[in-house]
Design an enzyme around this catalytic site. Structure first.
Site, PDB file in Angstrom:
ATOM      1  N   SER A 180       0.827  -1.200   0.000  1.00 52.81           N
ATOM      2  CA  SER A 180       0.000   0.000   0.000  1.00 52.81           C
ATOM      3  C   SER A 180       0.871   1.265   0.000  1.00 52.81           C
ATOM      4  O   SER A 180       1.766   1.395  -0.830  1.00 52.81           O
ATOM      5  CB  SER A 180      -0.967  -0.032   1.184  1.00 52.81           C
ATOM      6  OG  SER A 180      -1.964   0.933   1.041  1.00 52.81           O
ATOM      7  N   HIS A 203      -6.751  -5.276  -2.202  1.00 46.96           N
ATOM      8  CA  HIS A 203      -5.782  -4.333  -1.643  1.00 46.96           C
ATOM      9  C   HIS A 203      -5.721  -4.568  -0.130  1.00 46.96           C
ATOM     10  O   HIS A 203      -6.498  -4.003   0.623  1.00 46.96           O
ATOM     11  CB  HIS A 203      -6.226  -2.896  -1.930  1.00 46.96           C
ATOM     12  CG  HIS A 203      -5.206  -1.868  -1.560  1.00 46.96           C
ATOM     13  ND1 HIS A 203      -4.207  -1.494  -2.414  1.00 46.96           N
ATOM     14  CD2 HIS A 203      -5.028  -1.132  -0.440  1.00 46.96           C
ATOM     15  CE1 HIS A 203      -3.462  -0.567  -1.842  1.00 46.96           C
ATOM     16  NE2 HIS A 203      -3.943  -0.343  -0.631  1.00 46.96           N
ATOM     17  N   ASP A 241      -7.951  -5.360  -7.196  1.00 48.55           N
ATOM     18  CA  ASP A 241      -7.781  -4.114  -6.447  1.00 48.55           C
ATOM     19  C   ASP A 241      -7.976  -2.929  -7.388  1.00 48.55           C
ATOM     20  O   ASP A 241      -7.216  -2.753  -8.335  1.00 48.55           O
ATOM     21  CB  ASP A 241      -6.383  -4.076  -5.834  1.00 48.55           C
ATOM     22  CG  ASP A 241      -6.052  -2.737  -5.191  1.00 48.55           C
ATOM     23  OD1 ASP A 241      -6.998  -1.997  -4.821  1.00 48.55           O
ATOM     24  OD2 ASP A 241      -4.855  -2.430  -5.061  1.00 48.55           O
TER      25      ASP A 241
END
Length: 471
Positions: A177, A448, A392
């Site tokens: 991330s 994600h 994602d």
């Protein structure tokens, strides 16, 4: 503005279990934890180091096996220094079935897909103010991207000097991330430092790992609309009209381009109720945020065990669909329990409440792209793994592949499937330049970030990569 909201969340979201703690500039062993029966079947130490006025926190995990001590294993196991979202890489996880509605402290169980099976891991709560980390000087809570990287570099140096027996272990810097911004800066700093320092102070850095990484604000965001199209969230006709009117640029649009703005508004309407972190899962309120008060419960009360019967499952009658975020409730209950904090050696009187997301920190985003850092590092002898959950929509795999291609590396192995249990786990590419080796992998069905949604496949991926095998 939407991206800023994302980064506020992801850079400050740290840990679900095994919270990092501080007592002094040294570590203490943790043999038992409330919620887990008996002694821990692995070696866990918690502690921290001061960096300027701030204190950053660490936990070291060394997996034990029968017949061999953890320290013997540590002689050869690679070490991963991990940023962000480590919950499904940790050796413990919540047993949701046994914890739900029990009226007692959540139950822990061994995680069958923990990454500690293949590496010793150090997790860090950073920047200061997240998890149980704190600063004695209020000014130290003001952090930037570059300052965060500098703090982590100082921490690693101090930790390795305090633990010289691990100096020769292969070291990989890893995260996912928003760590896609911090991590490449840190890796460059370590690399530059190694060229200056003598042999006794050099870090044995072998490479780095990034999952679903924020890398370039423009590239990451601009590929969301092509991703929506590929995943059938917007039609061919609608996509072509938007692409034509916006000229392929969907951010920082010219204010006079009314047709583009109209198209983008329609796109927003199409995906408004999509859970962008994993587009196949239901879109729900975040059960681990203060906003959830509107649904009848207050996370600030979660230190009281009797709240469990109120919270689960009845608190979620407003939305009968199962939502992943409901499980995050257990982190509040567990981490804010007094016995848990005592077991973890949390210093009394420093932090009043543990929050999964700390949105109150003063954080300045001073780096918009880390592509230049990657371009610098391709001239080093590093082994690199970049992976993406292919469902994602926050950081679409299309954008990640775009900036990887911009590095102009030589393609060694073209797009091929990789397998787990006889089934396709994802697809992979391999690039090289000299002794620099970059493997890119998608994780089929991952979101994600990928290990939360596909833990078995992700463990297979990292195991093979660390061992030097094709994924």
């Amino acid at each position: 503005m939407a991206f800023r909201k994302l980064t506020n969340m992801t850079i400050l979201v740290l840990i679900l279990i095994l919270i990092l703690v501080i007592t002094a500039s040294s570590s203490k062993p943790v043999d038992t934890l409330p919620g887990f029966p008996g002694k821990l079947p692995f070696n866990l130490q918690t502690g921290g180091h001061g960096i300027r006025a701030a204190i950053l926190l660490v936990r070291g995990i060394r997996k034990e096996s029968r017949g061999r001590s953890s320290f013997a294993l540590a002689d050869w196991r690679p070490r991963l220094f991990w940023f962000l979202w480590p919950r499904l890489r940790s050796p413990l996880m919540f047993d949701y079935a046994k914890s739900r509605g029990s009226g007692t402290l959540p139950t822990l169980k061994l995680n069958p897909f923990s990454w500690t099976k293949v590496a010793s891991m150090i997790f860090i709560d950073a920047p200061v103010g997240t998890g149980f980390s704190y600063a004695t000087n209020p000014e130290s809570y003001g952090v930037t991207d570059t300052l965060a990287a500098a703090h982590n570099y100082q921490f690693l140096r101090k930790w390795l000097l305090s633990n010289p027996k691990f100096q020769k272990n292969p070291l990989y810097i890893a995260g996912d991330s928003y760590s896609g911004i911090i991590l490449p800066i840190l890796v460059k700093t370590i690399s530059d430092g190694n060229e200056i320092e003598g042999g006794g102070k050099r870090m044995n850095l072998k490479g780095y790992i990034l999952g679903n990484p924020v890398t370039d604000l423009s590239v990451d965001k601009n590929w969301r609309i092509p991703f929506y199209h590929k995943l059938a969230l917007i039609s061919d006709q609608f996509y072509q009209a938007t692409k034509t009117n916006c000229k392929g640029q969907y951010i920082n649009v010219d204010s006079s381009n009314a047709a583009c703005f109209q198209n983008l508004q329609l796109v927003s309407e199409c995906v408004r109720n999509i859970f962008t972190a994993q587009i196949l899962e239901p879109n729900c309120f975040d059960a681990a945020t203060k906003e959830a008060k509107a649904f009848g419960w207050d996370p600030s009360n979660l230190t009281h065990h009797n709240q469990l019967n109120l919270l689960l499952p009845n608190a979620f009658h407003h939305t009968p669909t199962w939502c992943r975020s409901y499980n995050y409730v257990f982190s509040y209950i567990w981490a804010n329990d007094g016995e848990v904090q005592t077991a973890l050696h949390v210093r009394k009187g420093i932090k009043m409440e543990w929050n999964r997301c700390n949105r109150s920190l003063s954080y300045t985003y001073d780096v918009t792209s880390t592509v230049p850092y990657h371009k610098y590092l391709i001239n080093k002898d590093y082994k690199v793994l970049i992976y993406s959950g292919d469902h994602d929509a926050v950081i679409p795999y299309l954008g990640t592949m775009t900036w990887i291609k911009s590095l102009n590396l030589s393609l060694k192995r073209d797009w091929l499937p990789w397998y787990v249990g006889g089934q396709v786990g994802g697809y992979t590419l391999q690039y090289t330049q000299g002794n620099y080796n970059l493997v890119y992998a998608t994780v089929k069905g991952g979101g994600h970030t990928a290990p939360e949604y596909r833990p078995e496949e992700s463990l297979a991926m990292i195991s093979r990569w660390l061992a030097g095998f094709p994924i």
